[in-house]
Scaffold this motif. Structure first.
Motif, mmCIF file in Angstrom:
data_model
loop_
_atom_site.group_PDB
_atom_site.id
_atom_site.type_symbol
_atom_site.label_atom_id
_atom_site.label_comp_id
_atom_site.label_asym_id
_atom_site.label_seq_id
_atom_site.Cartn_x
_atom_site.Cartn_y
_atom_site.Cartn_z
ATOM 1 N N GLN A 87 0.822 -1.097 0.101
ATOM 2 C CA GLN A 87 0.084 -0.015 -0.009
ATOM 3 C C GLN A 87 0.954 1.133 -0.085
ATOM 4 O O GLN A 87 0.502 2.354 0.362
ATOM 5 C CB GLN A 87 -0.853 0.075 1.148
ATOM 6 N N GLY A 88 2.100 1.088 -0.562
ATOM 7 C CA GLY A 88 3.060 2.429 -0.464
ATOM 8 C C GLY A 88 2.191 3.210 -1.635
ATOM 9 O O GLY A 88 1.583 2.908 -2.416
ATOM 10 N N ALA A 89 2.671 4.600 -1.419
ATOM 11 C CA ALA A 89 2.099 5.722 -2.323
ATOM 12 C C ALA A 89 2.344 5.216 -3.897
ATOM 13 O O ALA A 89 1.366 5.539 -4.507
ATOM 14 C CB ALA A 89 2.760 6.890 -2.113
ATOM 15 N N GLU A 90 3.452 4.753 -4.348
ATOM 16 C CA GLU A 90 3.838 4.473 -5.440
ATOM 17 C C GLU A 90 2.873 3.395 -5.977
ATOM 18 O O GLU A 90 2.248 3.353 -7.339
ATOM 19 C CB GLU A 90 5.420 3.940 -5.942
ATOM 20 N N ALA A 91 2.611 2.239 -5.200
ATOM 21 C CA ALA A 91 1.849 1.304 -5.702
ATOM 22 C C ALA A 91 0.238 1.685 -5.881
ATOM 23 O O ALA A 91 -0.195 1.299 -6.680
ATOM 24 C CB ALA A 91 1.979 0.113 -4.398
ATOM 25 N N LEU A 92 0.040 2.467 -4.862
ATOM 26 C CA LEU A 92 -1.499 2.899 -4.948
ATOM 27 C C LEU A 92 -1.725 3.785 -6.122
ATOM 28 O O LEU A 92 -2.791 3.671 -6.914
ATOM 29 C CB LEU A 92 -1.863 3.626 -3.634
ATOM 30 N N ASP A 93 -0.722 4.583 -6.243
ATOM 31 C CA ASP A 93 -0.757 5.650 -7.588
ATOM 32 C C ASP A 93 -0.719 4.714 -8.971
ATOM 33 O O ASP A 93 -1.457 5.038 -9.679
ATOM 34 C CB ASP A 93 0.245 6.719 -7.627
ATOM 35 N N ALA A 94 0.035 3.777 -8.912
ATOM 36 C CA ALA A 94 0.101 2.988 -10.268
ATOM 37 C C ALA A 94 -0.898 2.269 -10.391
ATOM 38 O O ALA A 94 -1.532 2.356 -11.593
ATOM 39 C CB ALA A 94 1.354 1.798 -10.164
ATOM 40 N N PHE A 95 -1.804 1.499 -9.319
ATOM 41 C CA PHE A 95 -2.918 0.933 -9.599
ATOM 42 C C PHE A 95 -4.212 1.648 -9.967
ATOM 43 O O PHE A 95 -4.856 1.338 -10.907
ATOM 44 C CB PHE A 95 -3.197 -0.133 -8.368
ATOM 45 N N VAL A 100 -8.281 3.953 -13.699
ATOM 46 C CA VAL A 100 -8.988 4.940 -14.224
ATOM 47 C C VAL A 100 -9.013 5.089 -15.565
ATOM 48 O O VAL A 100 -9.636 5.686 -16.400
ATOM 49 C CB VAL A 100 -8.658 6.304 -13.396
ATOM 50 N N ALA A 101 -8.052 4.487 -16.145
ATOM 51 C CA ALA A 101 -7.702 4.638 -17.669
ATOM 52 C C ALA A 101 -8.856 3.825 -18.544
ATOM 53 O O ALA A 101 -8.742 3.964 -19.718
ATOM 54 C CB ALA A 101 -6.438 4.448 -18.188
ATOM 55 N N ASP A 102 -9.388 2.745 -17.827
ATOM 56 C CA ASP A 102 -10.100 1.619 -18.352
ATOM 57 C C ASP A 102 -11.519 2.238 -18.540
ATOM 58 O O ASP A 102 -12.053 2.592 -17.588
ATOM 59 C CB ASP A 102 -9.899 0.561 -17.680
ATOM 60 N N GLN A 133 -11.564 -8.440 -15.594
ATOM 61 C CA GLN A 133 -10.846 -8.791 -14.242
ATOM 62 C C GLN A 133 -9.427 -9.364 -14.640
ATOM 63 O O GLN A 133 -8.662 -9.009 -13.547
ATOM 64 C CB GLN A 133 -11.723 -10.072 -13.619
ATOM 65 N N GLN A 134 -9.303 -10.119 -15.608
ATOM 66 C CA GLN A 134 -7.962 -10.421 -15.845
ATOM 67 C C GLN A 134 -7.120 -9.286 -16.417
ATOM 68 O O GLN A 134 -5.916 -9.160 -15.915
ATOM 69 C CB GLN A 134 -7.911 -11.687 -17.030
ATOM 70 N N ARG A 135 -7.520 -8.569 -17.061
ATOM 71 C CA ARG A 135 -6.772 -7.336 -17.537
ATOM 72 C C ARG A 135 -6.254 -6.479 -16.259
ATOM 73 O O ARG A 135 -5.200 -5.807 -16.209
ATOM 74 C CB ARG A 135 -7.612 -6.382 -18.505
ATOM 75 N N LEU A 136 -7.387 -5.858 -15.270
ATOM 76 C CA LEU A 136 -7.067 -5.144 -14.410
ATOM 77 C C LEU A 136 -6.564 -5.702 -13.168
ATOM 78 O O LEU A 136 -5.889 -4.938 -12.276
ATOM 79 C CB LEU A 136 -8.190 -4.294 -14.252
ATOM 80 N N LEU A 137 -6.801 -6.870 -12.703
ATOM 81 C CA LEU A 137 -6.579 -7.527 -11.517
ATOM 82 C C LEU A 137 -5.944 -8.706 -11.348
ATOM 83 O O LEU A 137 -4.965 -8.609 -10.581
ATOM 84 C CB LEU A 137 -8.071 -7.782 -10.795
#
Length: 166
Positions: A87-95, A100-102, A133-137
């Motif tokens: 849950q670091g800032a970089e990981a949260l931002d990347a996810f 949001v782009a989808d 689900q496969q693409r994003l998760l």
């Protein structure tokens, strides 16, 4: 301090205009002016100022899913709880950037406590949902857990912000 930072420039007329525009953004300037009891030029200036201040983001049409269903099918609507491994800032931002782009992700919220994100997604059918689900998760090694809740009935949808008028 600019008007976008200082909201004290809003008066009852501005708040009434915002309420009216939330209900029906297609109202003409003349109709808005009549509703708030100002002249059309004054009304136009006020609405322009609300746009410039960033209080109005955009103007959209809200479609009726039940009426489109005969043409497009009912589709699937799901609320997803997503918990990340890190849950670091970089990981949260990347996810967040990825989801949001989808186009199938209609809403994305970072939440606390509990899961890290709540997503509201739409898919045409179960195979399309599985691909989402496969693409994003599933493809994201940082996703630890996903809970999906499928909507069976939409009882209320109101994209308005409650405004307090003084």
């Amino acid at each position: 301090m600019s008007q976008t930072e200082d909201r004290s420039f809003l008066d009852d007329i501005d708040m009434h205009l915002l309420e009216l525009l939330q209900q029906d953004a297609s109202l003409s300037n003349l109709a808005l002016a009549e509703c708030v009891h100002v002249s059309p030029p004054t009304c136009l200036r006020r609405v322009k100022r609300l746009w410039q201040a960033g209080l109005i983001e955009r103007q959209v049409a809200i479609l009726a899913p039940q009426r489109l269903a005969p043409l497009l099918g009912h589709g699937l609507e799901a609320i997803l709880e997503v918990t990340l491994e890190r849950q670091g800032a970089e990981a949260l931002d990347a996810f967040e950037q990825r989801v949001v782009a989808d186009v199938q992700v209609q809403q994305c919220y970072r939440v606390s406590p509990g899961p890290d994100f709540i997503l509201h997604v739409r898919a045409a059918d179960m195979p399309e949902y599985l691909a989402l689900q496969q693409r994003l998760l599933t493809a994201d090694a940082n996703v630890r857990n996903v809970k999906a809740f499928f909507a069976i009935k939409r009882a209320k949808f109101e994209p308005r912000i409650a405004l307090r008028r003084t």
